[in-house]
Design a protein around this motif. Structure first.
Motif, PDB file in Angstrom:
ATOM      1  N   SER A 228      12.647  -3.332  -8.639  1.00 47.36           N
ATOM      2  CA  SER A 228      11.480  -2.528  -9.269  1.00 47.36           C
ATOM      3  C   SER A 228      10.989  -2.037  -7.940  1.00 47.36           C
ATOM      4  O   SER A 228      10.746  -2.227  -7.124  1.00 47.36           O
ATOM      5  CB  SER A 228      10.452  -3.581  -9.750  1.00 47.36           C
ATOM      6  OG  SER A 228       9.303  -2.852 -10.221  1.00 47.36           O
ATOM      7  N   VAL A 229      10.726  -0.512  -8.545  1.00 44.45           N
ATOM      8  CA  VAL A 229      10.256   0.398  -7.358  1.00 44.45           C
ATOM      9  C   VAL A 229       8.824   1.153  -8.192  1.00 44.45           C
ATOM     10  O   VAL A 229       9.184   1.763  -9.132  1.00 44.45           O
ATOM     11  CB  VAL A 229      11.156   1.458  -7.110  1.00 44.45           C
ATOM     12  CG1 VAL A 229      10.507   2.558  -5.769  1.00 44.45           C
ATOM     13  CG2 VAL A 229      12.527   0.762  -6.529  1.00 44.45           C
ATOM     14  N   SER A 230       7.979   0.960  -7.496  1.00 41.28           N
ATOM     15  CA  SER A 230       6.633   1.820  -8.117  1.00 41.28           C
ATOM     16  C   SER A 230       5.811   2.198  -7.135  1.00 41.28           C
ATOM     17  O   SER A 230       5.779   1.653  -6.069  1.00 41.28           O
ATOM     18  CB  SER A 230       6.005   0.607  -8.962  1.00 41.28           C
ATOM     19  OG  SER A 230       5.413  -0.461  -8.306  1.00 41.28           O
ATOM     20  N   THR A 231       4.802   3.245  -7.482  1.00 39.55           N
ATOM     21  CA  THR A 231       3.880   3.725  -6.745  1.00 39.55           C
ATOM     22  C   THR A 231       2.742   3.366  -6.998  1.00 39.55           C
ATOM     23  O   THR A 231       2.216   2.682  -7.745  1.00 39.55           O
ATOM     24  CB  THR A 231       4.094   5.412  -6.741  1.00 39.55           C
ATOM     25  OG1 THR A 231       3.667   5.619  -8.065  1.00 39.55           O
ATOM     26  CG2 THR A 231       5.534   6.121  -6.599  1.00 39.55           C
ATOM     27  N   GLY A 232       1.775   3.597  -5.742  1.00 37.20           N
ATOM     28  CA  GLY A 232       0.492   3.058  -6.046  1.00 37.20           C
ATOM     29  C   GLY A 232      -0.516   3.791  -6.887  1.00 37.20           C
ATOM     30  O   GLY A 232      -0.308   4.785  -7.043  1.00 37.20           O
ATOM     31  N   ARG A 233      -1.544   3.125  -7.480  1.00 41.72           N
ATOM     32  CA  ARG A 233      -2.425   3.606  -8.445  1.00 41.72           C
ATOM     33  C   ARG A 233      -3.652   4.247  -7.326  1.00 41.72           C
ATOM     34  O   ARG A 233      -3.983   3.758  -6.294  1.00 41.72           O
ATOM     35  CB  ARG A 233      -3.223   2.370  -9.193  1.00 41.72           C
ATOM     36  CG  ARG A 233      -4.171   3.064 -10.106  1.00 41.72           C
ATOM     37  CD  ARG A 233      -4.673   1.963 -10.962  1.00 41.72           C
ATOM     38  NE  ARG A 233      -5.271   1.004 -10.134  1.00 41.72           N
ATOM     39  CZ  ARG A 233      -6.668   0.812  -9.901  1.00 41.72           C
ATOM     40  NH1 ARG A 233      -7.504   1.862 -10.374  1.00 41.72           N
ATOM     41  NH2 ARG A 233      -6.991  -0.165  -8.999  1.00 41.72           N
ATOM     42  N   GLY A 234      -4.170   5.392  -7.760  1.00 42.49           N
ATOM     43  CA  GLY A 234      -5.115   6.222  -7.441  1.00 42.49           C
ATOM     44  C   GLY A 234      -6.645   5.946  -7.857  1.00 42.49           C
ATOM     45  O   GLY A 234      -6.670   6.210  -9.067  1.00 42.49           O
ATOM     46  N   GLY A 239      -2.335   9.380  -8.351  1.00 45.05           N
ATOM     47  CA  GLY A 239      -1.509   8.206  -7.941  1.00 45.05           C
ATOM     48  C   GLY A 239      -0.249   8.665  -6.996  1.00 45.05           C
ATOM     49  O   GLY A 239      -0.046   9.940  -7.060  1.00 45.05           O
ATOM     50  N   GLY A 240       0.325   7.661  -6.532  1.00 45.89           N
ATOM     51  CA  GLY A 240       1.296   8.078  -5.800  1.00 45.89           C
ATOM     52  C   GLY A 240       2.778   8.755  -6.495  1.00 45.89           C
ATOM     53  O   GLY A 240       2.851   8.412  -7.468  1.00 45.89           O
ATOM     54  N   ASP A 241       3.362   9.745  -5.581  1.00 44.18           N
ATOM     55  CA  ASP A 241       4.582  10.427  -5.813  1.00 44.18           C
ATOM     56  C   ASP A 241       5.705   9.485  -5.866  1.00 44.18           C
ATOM     57  O   ASP A 241       5.735   8.509  -5.036  1.00 44.18           O
ATOM     58  CB  ASP A 241       4.686  11.534  -5.357  1.00 44.18           C
ATOM     59  CG  ASP A 241       3.630  12.574  -5.550  1.00 44.18           C
ATOM     60  OD1 ASP A 241       2.966  12.683  -6.645  1.00 44.18           O
ATOM     61  OD2 ASP A 241       3.200  13.294  -4.613  1.00 44.18           O
TER      62      ASP A 241
END
Length: 273
Positions: A228-234, A239-241
């Motif tokens: 699982s690869v996910s970016t962070g929430r803003g 949010g992150g790219d």
């Protein structure tokens, strides 16, 4: 200078004599042994050197003497064994003293000669959990001008064959789950959060390839592991790219850029992924 005190215990032809320094036992508290060098009021303080003896050049594969530092056992039901502390000296107006632990030099000229190893192991346990090994720098709790220390873990460079490998692994378990590896960076209260960067090695050889990075979930008796690869929430902004990029090819028509392959899994008894 102050007077010197020296002594030597003579032995026979086979075994050298022993020198024993031991404090007395007591029905309440046993006696202490304090080994200290002298203070220097205007110069350097004295040095304390504890070393084992050397072997002679007899041609036999004999070992040099050992140094063992052992803390005391505790015979009480709920008591702990004695601690062993190695602490660098306090610098009142300058830097603190260093603690250096180094394996011995290998003077042999063959590839079968290895430098001495360093093994740091937590204690064993008859019933409960075994001991933990913690490697960390000290926290900084002073004014805003300082920072906490770094932790550097690196293998050595090599002018000959391959350089050393850095292996991070957890133990297997017969009755439970295998151990996890967590890589966490610090949060920032007034600045950015810490970053994680994983980079493989580069090479300048004309026929060499740059190092690879492989992330792989393993097979399971019932279900395979996930990646699982996910970016962070803003919370306020975006949010992150998430960016996937392959490398460019060199000059020439036969040197293509890298490929991106995305494929789903095959299933013999159900739908494919």
């Amino acid at each position: 200078s102050g007077g010197d005190v020296g002594g030597e215990v003579k032995g026979g032809e086979g075994v050298g004599g022993e020198a024993i320094f031991k404090a007395g036992s007591g029905s309440g508290i046993g006696g202490s042994v304090d080994i200290a060098s002298g203070d220097g009021s205007a110069g350097s303080a004295g040095v304390v050197t504890i070393r084992a003896g050397n072997t002679g050049d007899s041609g036999s594969p004999l070992d040099a003497g050992h140094i063992s530092l052992l803390s005391g056992q505790n015979q009480n039901a709920d008591g702990k064994g004695g601690s062993l502390d190695l602490i660098g000296g306090h610098g009142k107006l300058g830097s603190g003293g260093n603690v250096v632990i180094s394996g011995g030099l290998a003077g042999g000229e063959s590839q079968d000669s290895f430098g001495g190893s360093i093994d740091v192991v937590g204690g064993n346990a008859a019933e409960g959990s075994t001991g933990t090994v913690s490697l960390r720098s000290s926290s900084y709790e002073g004014n805003s001008l300082g920072r906490s220390g770094d932790v550097n873990v690196a293998s050595g460079a090599s002018d000959g064959l391959d350089s050393g490998t850095l292996l991070v692994s957890t133990g297997s378990s017969i009755l439970g789950a295998g151990g996890s590896i967590d890589v966490n960076v610090g949060s920032g209260s007034s600045g950015d959060g810490g970053k994680i960067r994983i980079a493989s090695g580069q090479t300048s050889a004309e026929d060499g390839k740059g190092g690879s990075i492989s992330v792989e979930a393993m097979s399971g008796g019932f279900e395979g592991g996930s990646v699982s690869v996910s970016t962070g929430r803003g919370s306020i902004s975006s949010g992150g790219d998430f960016s996937v990029k392959v490398g460019n090819g060199g000059p020439g028509s036969e040197r293509a850029g890298g490929k991106v392959d995305i494929s789903a899994g095959f299933s013999e008894g159900s739908l494919g992924g």
